[in-house]
Design an enzyme around this catalytic site. Structure first.
Site, PDB file in Angstrom:
ATOM      1  N   ARG A  36       0.820  -1.214   0.000  1.00  0.00           N
ATOM      2  CA  ARG A  36       0.000   0.000   0.000  1.00  0.00           C
ATOM      3  C   ARG A  36       0.858   1.271   0.000  1.00  0.00           C
ATOM      4  O   ARG A  36       0.464   2.280  -0.568  1.00  0.00           O
ATOM      5  CB  ARG A  36      -0.943  -0.001   1.202  1.00  0.00           C
ATOM      6  N   LYS A 203     -17.381 -17.456   1.573  1.00  0.00           N
ATOM      7  CA  LYS A 203     -18.821 -17.431   1.766  1.00  0.00           C
ATOM      8  C   LYS A 203     -19.602 -16.746   0.654  1.00  0.00           C
ATOM      9  O   LYS A 203     -19.217 -15.691   0.167  1.00  0.00           O
ATOM     10  CB  LYS A 203     -19.134 -16.715   3.085  1.00  0.00           C
ATOM     11  N   GLY A 354      -8.671  -9.012  -0.772  1.00  0.00           N
ATOM     12  CA  GLY A 354      -7.403  -9.114  -0.052  1.00  0.00           C
ATOM     13  C   GLY A 354      -6.706 -10.441  -0.251  1.00  0.00           C
ATOM     14  O   GLY A 354      -5.509 -10.490  -0.533  1.00  0.00           O
ATOM     15  N   GLY A 377     -12.517  -4.423   1.253  1.00  0.00           N
ATOM     16  CA  GLY A 377     -13.919  -4.035   1.408  1.00  0.00           C
ATOM     17  C   GLY A 377     -14.358  -3.031   0.352  1.00  0.00           C
ATOM     18  O   GLY A 377     -15.456  -3.131  -0.202  1.00  0.00           O
TER      19      GLY A 377
HETATM   20  P1  ADP Z   1     -10.883 -12.243  -0.812  1.00  0.00           P
HETATM   21  O1  ADP Z   1     -10.181 -11.680   0.422  1.00  0.00           O
HETATM   22  O2  ADP Z   1      -9.952 -12.442  -1.954  1.00  0.00           O
HETATM   23  O3  ADP Z   1     -12.114 -11.467  -1.135  1.00  0.00           O
HETATM   24  P2  ADP Z   1     -12.338 -14.114   0.831  1.00  0.00           P
HETATM   25  O4  ADP Z   1     -11.917 -13.375   2.042  1.00  0.00           O
HETATM   26  O5  ADP Z   1     -13.746 -14.031   0.421  1.00  0.00           O
HETATM   27  O6  ADP Z   1     -11.388 -13.711  -0.400  1.00  0.00           O
HETATM   28  O7  ADP Z   1     -12.055 -15.671   1.013  1.00  0.00           O
HETATM   29  C1  ADP Z   1     -10.782 -16.156   1.328  1.00  0.00           C
HETATM   30  C2  ADP Z   1     -10.867 -17.400   2.164  1.00  0.00           C
HETATM   31  O8  ADP Z   1     -11.688 -18.382   1.549  1.00  0.00           O
HETATM   32  C3  ADP Z   1      -9.523 -18.032   2.339  1.00  0.00           C
HETATM   33  O9  ADP Z   1      -9.156 -17.959   3.703  1.00  0.00           O
HETATM   34  C4  ADP Z   1      -9.721 -19.473   1.890  1.00  0.00           C
HETATM   35  O10 ADP Z   1      -9.097 -20.417   2.717  1.00  0.00           O
HETATM   36  C5  ADP Z   1     -11.217 -19.634   1.966  1.00  0.00           C
HETATM   37  N1  ADP Z   1     -11.662 -20.737   1.108  1.00  0.00           N
HETATM   38  C6  ADP Z   1     -11.496 -20.875  -0.221  1.00  0.00           C
HETATM   39  N2  ADP Z   1     -11.977 -22.053  -0.653  1.00  0.00           N
HETATM   40  C7  ADP Z   1     -12.461 -22.689   0.421  1.00  0.00           C
HETATM   41  C8  ADP Z   1     -13.082 -23.973   0.624  1.00  0.00           C
HETATM   42  N3  ADP Z   1     -13.277 -24.804  -0.371  1.00  0.00           N
HETATM   43  N4  ADP Z   1     -13.444 -24.297   1.882  1.00  0.00           N
HETATM   44  C9  ADP Z   1     -13.235 -23.440   2.896  1.00  0.00           C
HETATM   45  N5  ADP Z   1     -12.668 -22.237   2.773  1.00  0.00           N
HETATM   46  C10 ADP Z   1     -12.280 -21.857   1.543  1.00  0.00           C
HETATM   47 MG    MG Z   2     -10.522 -11.860   2.538  1.00  0.00          MG
END
Ligand code: ADP
Ligand code: MG
Length: 397
Positions: A36, A203, A354, A377
């Site tokens: 950053r 999720k 992130g 976010g």
């Molecule tokens: P980003 O930060 O890129 O938006 P998220 O925070 O939504 O992504 O999701 C990241 C998390 O999702 C990671 O910690 C990863 O371990 C989890 N994840 C990905 N695939 C699975 C899965 N099949 N089962 C459980 N957790 C998962």
């Molecule tokens: Mg995340």
């Protein structure tokens, strides 16, 4: 774009307030990722070259208690910035008062000063985070002009972005904010086609707004990661111990229906009996996940399918890892997609989120991407099609 930018300002000898996002992670007292800070350098260096008197504002973490003050000082960040710029950064360990005002008055053209963590003002009534009118007015009084370059905070109306802007006659965008608006904003509003989105992460509930908004503009939405299983289950499959949000099954059904084939789920998956890197790995079809196993990564056929959609894409937005990439044994899908996207030279490739950004950076692939968003976010809300206060407060040209 139609927003005023730092290029449009006459900076010479002006006291220029710049809101940056230096909310960097720390590990054992050391900055563990200075991305950053690096991303803010073009704006800062430009302002210094144009002989502005630069005053930086940023937040760092949350400040709720007295202990948070010591933990969240920006002093080490000022030091890191000094190293990166190769010139002194005057650090004032205060957010207001005569000492700060005197230091600003002593600042010469081409010099730079940084104030203490703006959220130190949160200790007394959340003045920063609640956009206290007196605070925004005070900070605005310290400068002549305001540039907002803090995309990571753009989804919040705080005193140090919206508050300053509304008391100083608006804001201009810094180069980083401009880049975020250009690449995320354009991908969503006016993408070159085919436009393919890849969504993963834990999720569905975190990303409903994103899916709904992208269904309006994307040609295809590829879904992997933990959120895929709610969709797979909504299609009538048993997904064993995989991550599922049962209260979102109806919504997933609705989305699949609305998508009319735009949502592409994979076909195969690597499963394990336990949520652990060392749990034995099995390859299963989505329609055939045993009751005592959980899906932790996308399988090879799914990857091939995803690549087929991606190879001719002209715009790609990726948010969320395709598996539990923190476990090396289940990182393959995420890493393979990151590698594949980095080879697409004809497409605009944007990573928002992130964890997906971390996956790209950890694998040294960032050069192969058009843009890696600095906002978690904020990039999610931007992808949802929401208006972000930190962008709205920037004047139009
Ligand atoms: P980003 O930060 O890129 O938006 P998220 O925070 O939504 O992504 O999701 C990241 C998390 O999702 C990671 O910690 C990863 O371990 C989890 N994840 C990905 N695939 C699975 C899965 N099949 N089962 C459980 N957790 C998962
Ligand atoms: Mg995340």
């Amino acid at each position: 774009m139609s927003k005023l930018t730092i290029r449009d300002l006459k900076l010479k000898d002006k006291k220029l307030l710049i809101r940056v996002d230096f909310n960097v992670p720390f590990k054992d007292g050391q900055i563990s990722d200075d991305n950053r800070i690096i991303q803010a350098l073009p704006t800062i260096m430009y302002a210094l070259k144009k002989r502005a008197k630069v005053i930086l504002l940023s937040h760092l973490g949350r400040v709720k208690t007295e202990e948070d003050l010591a933990k969240n000082s920006l002093a080490p960040v000022a030091k890191r910035l000094e190293e990166l710029l190769g010139k002194p950064v005057v650090f004032i360990p205060e957010t207001r008062g005569p000492k700060l005002e005197a230091a600003i008055n002593n600042l010469k053209a081409g010099e730079i000063l940084m104030i203490e963590n703006t959220r130190f003002e949160d200790l007394d009534g959340n003045k920063e985070s609640k956009n206290n009118p007196e605070l925004g007015k005070y900070w605005a009084s310290l400068g002549d002009l305001f540039v907002n370059d803090a995309f990571g905070t753009a989804h919040r109306a705080h005193a140090s972005n919206v508050g300053i802007a509304s008391n100083i006659g608006g804001a201009a965008a810094g180069f980083l904010l401009e880049k975020e608006i250009k690449f995320i904003g354009e991908a969503v509003d006016n993408p070159k086609r085919p436009f393919v989105a890849i969504l993963g992460g834990a999720k569905v509930s975190d990303k409903i707004g994103v899916i709904e908004n992208l269904l309006k503009t994307a040609d295809h939405i590829l879904i992997g990661g933990g959120m895929a299983y709610t969709f797979v289950k909504a299609q009538g499959n048993d997904v064993g111990l995989s991550l599922v949000e049962d209260d979102k099954l109806d919504l997933a059904k609705d989305l699949l229906e609305k998508a009319k084939g735009k949502i592409i789920l994979g076909t195969d998956v690597y499963t394990a009996k336990e949520f652990s890197n060392d749990s034995e790995k099995n390859l299963r079809d989505y329609t055939n996940i045993p009751a005592d196993e959980m899906g932790l990564d996308v399988g090879p056929k799914t990857l091939e399918l995803f690549k087929k959609y991606l190879k001719d894409a002209k715009t790609v937005v990726w948010n969320g890892p395709l598996g539990v990439f923190e476990f090396p044994n289940f990182a393959n899908g995420t890493v393979e997609i990151a590698k594949f996207l980095s080879t697409l030279t004809d497409a605009t490739t944007v990573v928002g989120g992130g964890d997906s950004a971390a996956a790209v950076i950890e694998n040294g692939l960032e050069k192969g991407f058009t843009h890696i968003s600095t906002g978690g976010g904020a990039s999610l809300e931007y992808l949802e099609g929401k208006k972000l206060p930190g962008i709205e407060c920037v004047n139009d040209k």
